[in-house]
Scaffold this active site. Sequence first.
Site, PDB file in Angstrom:
ATOM      1  CG  LEU A 147      -1.988  -1.023   1.383  1.00  0.00           C
ATOM      2  CD1 LEU A 147      -2.690  -0.898   2.683  1.00  0.00           C
ATOM      3  CD2 LEU A 147      -3.179  -0.832   0.380  1.00  0.00           C
ATOM      4  CG  ASP A 148       0.492   4.499  -2.876  1.00  0.00           C
ATOM      5  OD1 ASP A 148       1.372   3.461  -3.306  1.00  0.00           O
ATOM      6  OD2 ASP A 148      -0.210   5.085  -3.564  1.00  0.00           O
ATOM      7  CE  LYS A 149       5.657   8.885   4.514  1.00  0.00           C
ATOM      8  NZ  LYS A 149       6.786  10.224   4.017  1.00  0.00           N
ATOM      9  CB  THR A 162      -3.050   3.887   1.080  1.00  0.00           C
ATOM     10  OG1 THR A 162      -2.673   4.655  -0.020  1.00  0.00           O
ATOM     11  CG2 THR A 162      -4.291   3.228   0.994  1.00  0.00           C
TER      12      THR A 162
END
Length: 324
Positions: A90-92, A94
């Site tokens: 997951l993105d930082k 998110t």
Amino acid sequence: QVPKDPAQRQLRELTALSRQLQRIHPNVLAKILKQGTVYQNEEIVVINKPYGLPVHGGPGIKNCIADVLPILAKMLENMRAEPLHLCHRLDKETTGVMVLARSKETAEKIRLLFKTRQVEKIYWAIVLGDPEPAEGIVEIPIVEKEVRSHQSHYKVSPFHPGTPGTPSCLPPAHPLTALQMTLAPNYRLRPEDGKEVKIRKNRSAESAVTRYRRLAGASACSLLELQPITGVKHQIRVHLAYGLGCPILGDHKYSHWSKLAPQKLPELTLRRLKLQQSKARHLPLYLHAHRLCLPLGQPIDLVCKPPPFFQKTLRKLELDIAKD
């Protein structure tokens, strides 16, 4: 100095929390992740990923999820536990459902399920505007491009003339350029008569499909439920901003087509958030991995509530999902 404005205070607290996660001892970070465990069995451990915590390491990153997996495994099991394994990312910025595997074999099995699109992923996002229609599918290929940045804190492109690996199609890099994903549609409208014309496919573009549905609308914003069918980098963010014209609240990277600049918010949204436009650049990204259905033998349905800052903003914007 404590800001009087409650919205500003919330933003500052969130930024401080993100920085704090970088400063704490890895053992403390593992403990925080353990407290955020939402499910575990003999094959997997599922955590609720906090905001601002990167999954992988990199320049300037002291703490990330990957580095504390051996410590977390010992805390969950016993001192002789095998390290846990990442199955997806997951993105930082998110938050939400993140699956970790107890063995390499299970991790590979789950990665294959993701790759072959057998995992159902549901995200929630607060967006600006109202998608038209309220429910549908965005199916537009995505490609990486360079954009100009007016602020030095954005990631600078590694591509410069004469550098090995620099694509020949790119113009000379500006000192403040950044790499960004964008749409590469297969069709365009002919200016003379508005007719749909097929254009030559961009070879670098990846197919991308996102299903969306509006759950609530108020304060010039909407709460959307999103199901990415494919898994292209920043797919949801790009499809919402450029495909639907509804960028995610707090997404300063994908709120303008050809530049990186803070997001411009509607007057009504600013009033409800008790926020000045000049402070909008501090808004966090409102994207949450809400649910994940994993077909491991019997399908496992994993759900994570949005974090407190997300829920608080839903209330401020009067995005009522109690009926959902």
